[in-house]
Structures are given as C-alpha cells and as structure tokens.
Design a protein around this motif. Structure first.
Motif, PDB file in Angstrom:
ATOM      1  N   THR A  48      12.810 -67.828 -47.955  1.00  0.00           N
ATOM      2  CA  THR A  48      12.563 -69.088 -48.668  1.00  0.00           C
ATOM      3  C   THR A  48      13.883 -69.794 -48.958  1.00  0.00           C
ATOM      4  O   THR A  48      14.046 -70.987 -48.652  1.00  0.00           O
ATOM      5  CB  THR A  48      11.836 -68.826 -50.014  1.00  0.00           C
ATOM      6  OG1 THR A  48      10.665 -68.042 -49.769  1.00  0.00           O
ATOM      7  CG2 THR A  48      11.429 -70.122 -50.689  1.00  0.00           C
TER       8      THR A  48
ATOM      9  N   GLU B  19      22.838 -65.348 -54.360  1.00  0.00           N
ATOM     10  CA  GLU B  19      22.005 -64.155 -54.137  1.00  0.00           C
ATOM     11  C   GLU B  19      22.574 -62.990 -54.956  1.00  0.00           C
ATOM     12  O   GLU B  19      23.766 -62.685 -54.872  1.00  0.00           O
ATOM     13  CB  GLU B  19      21.968 -63.832 -52.635  1.00  0.00           C
ATOM     14  CG  GLU B  19      21.521 -62.425 -52.270  1.00  0.00           C
ATOM     15  CD  GLU B  19      20.146 -62.014 -52.800  1.00  0.00           C
ATOM     16  OE1 GLU B  19      19.187 -62.775 -52.630  1.00  0.00           O
ATOM     17  OE2 GLU B  19      20.054 -60.904 -53.414  1.00  0.00           O
TER      18      GLU B  19
ATOM     19  N   SER C 145      12.535 -59.928 -47.569  1.00  0.00           N
ATOM     20  CA  SER C 145      12.783 -60.483 -46.233  1.00  0.00           C
ATOM     21  C   SER C 145      13.420 -59.474 -45.294  1.00  0.00           C
ATOM     22  O   SER C 145      13.120 -59.456 -44.105  1.00  0.00           O
ATOM     23  CB  SER C 145      13.660 -61.738 -46.335  1.00  0.00           C
ATOM     24  OG  SER C 145      13.002 -62.714 -47.102  1.00  0.00           O
TER      25      SER C 145
ATOM     26  N   PHE D 259       7.352 -55.909 -42.400  1.00  0.00           N
ATOM     27  CA  PHE D 259       6.831 -55.199 -41.223  1.00  0.00           C
ATOM     28  C   PHE D 259       7.221 -55.950 -39.939  1.00  0.00           C
ATOM     29  O   PHE D 259       7.351 -55.343 -38.881  1.00  0.00           O
ATOM     30  CB  PHE D 259       5.311 -55.071 -41.384  1.00  0.00           C
ATOM     31  CG  PHE D 259       4.608 -54.394 -40.257  1.00  0.00           C
ATOM     32  CD1 PHE D 259       5.008 -53.137 -39.823  1.00  0.00           C
ATOM     33  CD2 PHE D 259       3.531 -54.990 -39.630  1.00  0.00           C
ATOM     34  CE1 PHE D 259       4.350 -52.502 -38.776  1.00  0.00           C
ATOM     35  CE2 PHE D 259       2.861 -54.369 -38.597  1.00  0.00           C
ATOM     36  CZ  PHE D 259       3.278 -53.120 -38.161  1.00  0.00           C
TER      37      PHE D 259
ATOM     38  N   GLN E  92       5.620 -58.881 -38.637  1.00  0.00           N
ATOM     39  CA  GLN E  92       4.592 -59.685 -37.973  1.00  0.00           C
ATOM     40  C   GLN E  92       4.731 -61.147 -38.365  1.00  0.00           C
ATOM     41  O   GLN E  92       4.709 -61.460 -39.567  1.00  0.00           O
ATOM     42  CB  GLN E  92       3.228 -59.276 -38.513  1.00  0.00           C
ATOM     43  CG  GLN E  92       2.569 -58.147 -37.837  1.00  0.00           C
ATOM     44  CD  GLN E  92       1.129 -58.086 -38.293  1.00  0.00           C
ATOM     45  OE1 GLN E  92       0.843 -58.140 -39.488  1.00  0.00           O
ATOM     46  NE2 GLN E  92       0.231 -57.978 -37.366  1.00  0.00           N
TER      47      GLN E  92
ATOM     48  N   VAL F  23      22.141 -64.839 -60.912  1.00  0.00           N
ATOM     49  CA  VAL F  23      22.034 -65.914 -61.902  1.00  0.00           C
ATOM     50  C   VAL F  23      21.384 -65.332 -63.150  1.00  0.00           C
ATOM     51  O   VAL F  23      20.303 -64.747 -63.082  1.00  0.00           O
ATOM     52  CB  VAL F  23      21.201 -67.090 -61.335  1.00  0.00           C
ATOM     53  CG1 VAL F  23      21.058 -68.180 -62.374  1.00  0.00           C
ATOM     54  CG2 VAL F  23      21.846 -67.620 -60.061  1.00  0.00           C
TER      55      VAL F  23
ATOM     56  N   GLY G 140       4.800 -63.658 -45.561  1.00  0.00           N
ATOM     57  CA  GLY G 140       5.863 -64.605 -45.894  1.00  0.00           C
ATOM     58  C   GLY G 140       6.823 -64.965 -44.786  1.00  0.00           C
ATOM     59  O   GLY G 140       7.647 -65.840 -44.987  1.00  0.00           O
ATOM     60  N   ILE G 141       6.769 -64.288 -43.623  1.00  0.00           N
ATOM     61  CA  ILE G 141       7.809 -64.615 -42.636  1.00  0.00           C
ATOM     62  C   ILE G 141       7.659 -66.078 -42.222  1.00  0.00           C
ATOM     63  O   ILE G 141       8.601 -66.869 -42.324  1.00  0.00           O
ATOM     64  CB  ILE G 141       7.768 -63.656 -41.430  1.00  0.00           C
ATOM     65  CG1 ILE G 141       8.037 -62.226 -41.903  1.00  0.00           C
ATOM     66  CG2 ILE G 141       8.794 -64.098 -40.386  1.00  0.00           C
ATOM     67  CD1 ILE G 141       8.023 -61.180 -40.801  1.00  0.00           C
TER      68      ILE G 141
HETATM   69  C1  FAD Z   1       7.137 -53.767 -46.930  1.00  0.00           C
HETATM   70  C2  FAD Z   1       6.835 -55.232 -46.687  1.00  0.00           C
HETATM   71  C3  FAD Z   1       6.212 -55.609 -45.500  1.00  0.00           C
HETATM   72  C4  FAD Z   1       5.972 -56.971 -45.250  1.00  0.00           C
HETATM   73  N1  FAD Z   1       5.470 -57.332 -44.031  1.00  0.00           N
HETATM   74  C5  FAD Z   1       5.323 -58.633 -43.719  1.00  0.00           C
HETATM   75  C6  FAD Z   1       4.914 -59.027 -42.411  1.00  0.00           C
HETATM   76  O1  FAD Z   1       4.734 -58.210 -41.492  1.00  0.00           O
HETATM   77  N2  FAD Z   1       4.727 -60.351 -42.172  1.00  0.00           N
HETATM   78  C7  FAD Z   1       4.936 -61.300 -43.115  1.00  0.00           C
HETATM   79  O2  FAD Z   1       4.743 -62.483 -42.842  1.00  0.00           O
HETATM   80  N3  FAD Z   1       5.354 -60.962 -44.371  1.00  0.00           N
HETATM   81  C8  FAD Z   1       5.560 -59.661 -44.687  1.00  0.00           C
HETATM   82  N4  FAD Z   1       6.005 -59.310 -45.936  1.00  0.00           N
HETATM   83  C9  FAD Z   1       6.219 -60.355 -46.937  1.00  0.00           C
HETATM   84  C10 FAD Z   1       7.544 -61.078 -46.736  1.00  0.00           C
HETATM   85  O3  FAD Z   1       8.569 -60.140 -46.494  1.00  0.00           O
HETATM   86  C11 FAD Z   1       7.879 -61.917 -47.985  1.00  0.00           C
HETATM   87  O4  FAD Z   1       6.803 -62.773 -48.259  1.00  0.00           O
HETATM   88  C12 FAD Z   1       9.128 -62.761 -47.807  1.00  0.00           C
HETATM   89  O5  FAD Z   1      10.206 -61.960 -47.394  1.00  0.00           O
HETATM   90  C13 FAD Z   1       9.487 -63.505 -49.087  1.00  0.00           C
HETATM   91  O6  FAD Z   1      10.735 -64.124 -48.881  1.00  0.00           O
HETATM   92  P1  FAD Z   1      11.509 -64.750 -50.106  1.00  0.00           P
HETATM   93  O7  FAD Z   1      12.766 -65.321 -49.578  1.00  0.00           O
HETATM   94  O8  FAD Z   1      10.630 -65.677 -50.855  1.00  0.00           O
HETATM   95  O9  FAD Z   1      11.801 -63.528 -51.088  1.00  0.00           O
HETATM   96  P2  FAD Z   1      12.796 -62.269 -50.929  1.00  0.00           P
HETATM   97  O10 FAD Z   1      13.136 -61.996 -49.513  1.00  0.00           O
HETATM   98  O11 FAD Z   1      12.202 -61.160 -51.709  1.00  0.00           O
HETATM   99  O12 FAD Z   1      14.137 -62.774 -51.598  1.00  0.00           O
HETATM  100  C14 FAD Z   1      14.283 -62.978 -52.991  1.00  0.00           C
HETATM  101  C15 FAD Z   1      15.750 -62.750 -53.307  1.00  0.00           C
HETATM  102  O13 FAD Z   1      16.014 -63.255 -54.606  1.00  0.00           O
HETATM  103  C16 FAD Z   1      17.086 -62.482 -55.132  1.00  0.00           C
HETATM  104  N5  FAD Z   1      17.128 -62.697 -56.589  1.00  0.00           N
HETATM  105  C17 FAD Z   1      16.192 -62.395 -57.510  1.00  0.00           C
HETATM  106  N6  FAD Z   1      16.591 -62.796 -58.738  1.00  0.00           N
HETATM  107  C18 FAD Z   1      17.815 -63.359 -58.591  1.00  0.00           C
HETATM  108  C19 FAD Z   1      18.740 -63.947 -59.491  1.00  0.00           C
HETATM  109  N7  FAD Z   1      18.477 -64.025 -60.809  1.00  0.00           N
HETATM  110  N8  FAD Z   1      19.917 -64.439 -59.007  1.00  0.00           N
HETATM  111  C20 FAD Z   1      20.188 -64.379 -57.680  1.00  0.00           C
HETATM  112  N9  FAD Z   1      19.344 -63.813 -56.779  1.00  0.00           N
HETATM  113  C21 FAD Z   1      18.157 -63.317 -57.231  1.00  0.00           C
HETATM  114  C22 FAD Z   1      16.734 -61.057 -54.718  1.00  0.00           C
HETATM  115  O14 FAD Z   1      17.878 -60.201 -54.743  1.00  0.00           O
HETATM  116  C23 FAD Z   1      16.156 -61.278 -53.318  1.00  0.00           C
HETATM  117  O15 FAD Z   1      17.112 -61.040 -52.295  1.00  0.00           O
HETATM  118  C24 FAD Z   1       6.279 -57.968 -46.214  1.00  0.00           C
HETATM  119  C25 FAD Z   1       6.889 -57.578 -47.415  1.00  0.00           C
HETATM  120  C26 FAD Z   1       7.183 -56.225 -47.652  1.00  0.00           C
HETATM  121  C27 FAD Z   1       7.869 -55.836 -48.931  1.00  0.00           C
END
Ligand code: FAD
Length: 438
Positions: free
Chosen positions: A44, A63, A72, A76, A78, A213, A373-374
């Motif tokens: 995101t 981060e 992220s 998995f 997909q 943060v 979420g990918i």
């Molecule tokens: C085991 C597993 C399998 C999955 N398989 C799939 C799949 O096959 N296909 C699919 O589409 N989705 C899958 N997902 C879901 C997908 O990975 C997530 O929806 C997606 O990665 C979310 O991305 P994001 O950037 O919103 O959050 P994240 O990648 O979780 O990133 C959030 C970041 O915010 C940082 N953060 C938090 N608080 C603070 C702060 N106060 N200050 C600074 N940084 C902070 C954290 O350190 C973290 O790095 C899976 C998830 C998991 C856990």
C-alpha cells in the motif's frame, strides 16, 4: 505509543534470498518537510509513493522496520482478480454502479501488478499461468460454477476443469472439479515489494527504514510525524500500516481484526515429483472455510499455506498438520522434508471489504484486504495517490468511508476462535466426504 504486533520472524529466507538487493534507505535522522509522508513500507505504502513520485510529488515513506517487513514480504504470492467475497456480495454491498466499478477494477488488479513488474523489471518469479480454485464440496462446486459462468459470459479466460482434466492440472486425484482463472498469477511477494521500493526511489521518493512513527499531530496547518529524535512535517499523510496499525489515529486500529496467516516451505523435491505437482505452476486453493493453498516454487520447493493459530504470540510451526494435509493431497510425495515456516498478520474487516478513509483534512488511510492484498493494496496505493492529489471519491475504485470502530474489538479473538472451531469441524466433515468420493 508505537507498539508493533509481536511477530519477529520477518519475511522468509526463501523469498529474501531470491529478491533484488535492498533499495536505498536510511533511518530518518533530522526533522524535514515533505509534501506527502507515507507511514508503512508494504504494497500500500510503496504503491502510493510510486504513483505520487511518478507525478513529481515530493514523498517520503517511513517504515518502522525494513521494506516489506509486514505482510507484504510474507504473503503466499497469489495475485488474485477477486476480493474475499464474490460478485453478488459486492453488488449487494456497494450497489450496481460502484459495485460494478469495483468488480471490474479488481478483475484488472493482476494486470496492474504484472504491468508494474514488467515496466520496472522487477525480478520476482512472475508467473501468469493462472490460479486454480478447487471444489472441496458440492456447495463449493456450485459456487465455482456460478463464478466461472459469470466471467465466461463477460469473455474472461476462466474455465471449469472436471475429472481427469482437474486431476492432471493439480497433480492430485482429490478434487472432482476446479475453476481455472487465467487472469491471476504468482510472484515472490517480498521481491515485488522491494521492486516497488526501488521504482519509487528511482522516481524520486525518499525511503526511511527503522523509522517508527510514534505520534501524529496537527501543527500550524501541517501534520507532524514524530519518530523519536527526528520526524517530518507534511501537507498530507497516508497511513498504510494495515494489520500492523497501532494507535496513531483514534479508532483506526479497532476498525480491523488482525489474524495470523501461516506459510511453510519444503526442501526441493525430486524432479519427477516436482513435475507431477501443479505442472503448469498455477497455485492451488480450495473452497473450504479455513484457508489452505499449495504452489511450487521455481527451485522445486513446495510452498503450502495453511490455517494455524489466529492470534497470540508467534506460535511454533505446526508441521504435523500441514504435512498430513499436503500428503493427503499429493500422495506421490512420500516423506516431505519441511524447512521453513513463518507467520504474518492479515487485516480482516467484518464485511470482508477493504477500507479507504479520509480521517481528517490531508490525512488518509487504506487497509483491510482480508488476505487478498497483493493486487488490492497495489490498487489502493493508486487510489490513495489520487486522493492526495485532490481528486474526490468518484475518481477512486474504493469509496471513501468513515472509520467504523468495532465495539467488540477486545473480545474479537475469543469470538473468532469459537467460529474457527466450527469451521474446522465443517471442513473436516467435507474433506472426509471428498476423500470417500475420490
Ligand atoms: C501469511 C500471509 C499470506 C498472504 N497471502 C496472500 C496472497 O497469496 N495473496 C494476496 O493477495 N494477499 C495475501 N496476503 C495479504 C497481503 O500480504 C496483505 O494484504 C498486504 O501485504 C498488505 O500490504 P500493506 O502494505 O497494506 O501492509 P503491510 O505489508 O503489512 O505493511 C505495513 C507496514 O507498516 C509498518 N508500520 C506499522 N506501524 C508503523 C509505524 N507506526 N511507523 C512506521 N511503520 C509502521 C509495518 O512495519 C509494516 O511493514 C497474505 C498475508 C499473509 C500474512
């Protein structure tokens, strides 16, 4: 106060070893001003930063750990053209106009991901041979048939596989039928998130890792993000912390339920066994209530995702359960040498739809992908960049909605653990029937 969820394992070695080198990052060491500050370095946050930097907007990502450290870097892999719920549920929830827009945009989500991968030459095992969704019960089969028919009528490359065609595509006699959706694909998600970070940095974004943060306040018409001895002031802020959301903004943490997802990887299989499993390298999931998936990695390892403890401290890997399930699915495996296990947090919402918020003037958030979420988080980053640039909700895929705090958030783990037990029993009964019929 910044308190990370207890989960120190980080992205798995199997992904890290195959990923591009880390992008140019550094901890924030002073106070500086930027047009846009993004909190969180996952799909995101980095998609938001990339889309803004490509529009020549001065953006910094903050981060807490390292790029891709959250979900992220642990997914998995997909890349799915669907949300958690199907098209009828989306139309019911959002109405025809917005619902159709969401369905179409989500269906094109893998195009966005693979287009970014190819445009920025991200080496992340991109495989676009499709996704297999197998029917684990008669009800599951009806759902898949309905969805396949819906997309076929719209000209999409989705088909039902029956009998031997299904067994050959999966490399297992277990399932009588499956839906093959050629729009989806598979990647190394950690390599993809690093690639997004490189692309964002190349386009002009600044990346600060090891920069948590700790506080977010409004000062003299600007946002001030306190990161200990340093910080940034910004005209606009995007919160992109998904399941790792802390209490930076009242009620945001309580609007989602973080649940654990689990991944397991074997040692490389022998060539002939490896060739017999998912020979076209599609990934496999099925219609059971608790999540379970399998795919082959490029070096011949089997990657399984399986349900496990949903809450609490990082658990010990439940090898026995995943081993039993995978060997029932692929009897040709014999003994499997499992090598790596990891977990990460998924952000669930009560209606299973993602959230896009404008929390206050110039303060935005996107989260709640329910394990899909990918593609959806990459799309959400594009939406967030659109909003930051001054567009209104009509220009985004997901509608801008107020935060809905769950009053029962504190007891959610207890309630969900109960529900998971019910689901486990239902899945066991269905699997027993399935094996008897196979
Ligand atoms: C085991 C597993 C399998 C999955 N398989 C799939 C799949 O096959 N296909 C699919 O589409 N989705 C899958 N997902 C879901 C997908 O990975 C997530 O929806 C997606 O990665 C979310 O991305 P994001 O950037 O919103 O959050 P994240 O990648 O979780 O990133 C959030 C970041 O915010 C940082 N953060 C938090 N608080 C603070 C702060 N106060 N200050 C600074 N940084 C902070 C954290 O350190 C973290 O790095 C899976 C998830 C998991 C856990």
């Amino acid at each position: 106060m910044y308190q990370p969820l207890s989960d120190q394992s980080g992205p798995p070695d199997v992904y890290v070893r195959a990923a591009p080198p880390p992008p140019p990052t550094q901890p924030l060491q002073e106070w500086r001003h930027v047009a846009v500050a993004v909190i969180g370095g996952g799909f995101t946050g980095l998609s938001t930063a990339l889309h803004l930097a490509e529009a020549s907007i001065d953006v910094a990502v903050l981060e807490a750990k390292e790029i891709g450290w959250g979900a992220s870097g642990r997914a998995f892999g997909q890349v799915v053209p669907y949300l958690k719920l199907g098209e009828p549920a989306i139309l019911r929830h959002y109405g025809t106009e917005r619902g159709t827009r969401i369905i179409d945009a989500v269906a094109a989500g893998p195009d966005l991901v693979f287009e970014l991968i190819f445009r920025h030459r991200i080496e992340c095992w991109p495989t676009r041979s499709g996704l297999i969704f197998a029917a684990h019960s008669a009800g599951g089969r009806r759902d898949l048939e309905r969805r396949t028919q819906y997309w076929q009528q719209r000209g999409a490359p989705v088909e039902m596989l029956e009998g031997t065609a299904c067994a050959d595509a999966i490399g297992s006699p277990l399932y009588p039928a499956a839906s093959l959706d050629r729009r989806g694909g598979n990647i190394n998600p950690f390599a993809y998130v690093r690639g997004l970070a490189h692309a964002a940095a190349k386009a002009g974004a600044t990346l600060h890792t090891q920069t948590a943060v700790r506080g977010l306040t409004r000062r003299e018409g600007k946002w001030a993000l306190d990161a200990g001895s340093a910080g940034v002031t910004a005209d606009n802020v995007v919160i992109a912390t998904n399941a790792y959301t802390t209490d930076l903004w009242p009620g945001l943490r309580e609007s989602i339920i973080p649940m654990r997802g689990h991944g397991f990887v074997s040692a490389p299989l022998s060539d002939n066994v490896s060739r017999s499993i998912l020979p076209h390298r599609q990934s496999l999931t099925d219609t059971r209530l608790l999540y379970s998936g399998a795919r082959m990695l490029p070096d011949g390892r089997l990657h399984a995702s399986a349900h496990g403890p949903s809450f609490g401290a990082e658990p010990r890997a439940d090898w026995a359960r995943v081993d039993a399930r995978i060997r029932r699915l692929f009897p040709q495996l014999g003994t499997v040498k499992w090598q790596q296990a990891w977990t990460g947090w998924v952000a669930m919402t009560t209606d299973h739809f993602p959230r896009l918020h404008e929390l206050a003037p110039g303060l935005f958030a996107g989260l709640g992908y329910n394990g899909r979420g990918i593609a959806a988080a990459t799309m959400m980053g594009r939406d967030l960049a659109t909003l930051v640039r001054g567009a209104r909700d009509e220009a985004t895929v997901f509608p801008v909605t107020p935060v809905r705090t769950l009053r029962w958030h504190r007891i959610a783990p207890t309630l969900i653990r109960g529900l998971v037990q019910v689901y486990r029993v239902r899945d066991m009964v269905d699997e027993y029937r399935l094996r008897r019929a196979a």
